[in-house]
Scaffold this motif. Sequence first.
Motif: not given
Length: 323
Positions: A233, A236, A251, A255
């Motif tokens: 996390h 990201r 999401e 990605d």
Amino acid sequence: MSVLDLAVVRGDATVREALEASVAMAQCAERSGYRRVWYAEHHNMASIASSATSVLIAHVAANTETIRLGSGGIMLPNHSPLTIAEQFGTLATLHPGRIDLGLGRAPGTDQVTMRALRRDPMSAESFPEDVLELQGFLGSESRIPGVKAIPGAGTNVPLYILGSSTFGAQLAAQLGLPYAFASHFAPEALTQAIQIYRGRFSPSEQADSPWAIAAVNVIVAPTEEEAAEELHHAKRSRIAALLAPGRRFSEAELDAVVDSPGGRQVASMMRYTAAGTPDTVSEYLEDFRAHADADELIVAPGSRSVEGRLQSLELLAEVAGLG
């Protein structure tokens, strides 16, 4: 071992909550035996609340007792040396023996915000001279006749040069000042910069020998699985914050950003990251310290929650025997 607190505003948290978390982290670091906590000057970044760095230091200092606090760093070309001398002279007067002044020459923001700061695009060129001017204001003899920093003069707040390239290493060596390398986000020049710094160091009134600090990201958890999830996390979040600040992703969209060339480049900036159980992280940091040839490590906790960042500091302090 020390702490770099980015005063992160995460998710739906408020700026006030982020600042309260900074107080809690400093109190935790103080209890746990860390040497110092530093805060960085960034502007126009929704995820970082330490833009008014000296004000944040003052607030945290008023809510702690012994731990050293400072800037990692103040972007000196954004300010006049006299202003910074007065600010940190005030801090040092109120909290003697506890204040550090780390200095960088980058804007700490984007080009548009740099103009809003009224920063001259060429101001970085005078950084070495500005450091000397600031040092004079904080010492016993101003370099500008008739101008004195009040408060500031005679406080001798210790200066540190920050860098992510070899420029800062050369300057810190020339001026005989401690040097901190931003390897937590700019890993490429770490070993070269430290080698230059140590090889060219010239003793000064502040330091008779080199003192090198290297930054590293840390996530410490009771299990490897928990740490791996937090690291996933953290990467990201870093990618999203740098490539599309302020934007909310699904999401699937995130990605795609993570897997893009830009996303992979941002992920590579986190090369120096210790994530795992206390023993795993402790072993990594020992190896990293040797690799960096560092006298001091400054760790940047990367967990999503305040509780996770406090846990990282506590678990790391326990295994490292800091208390």
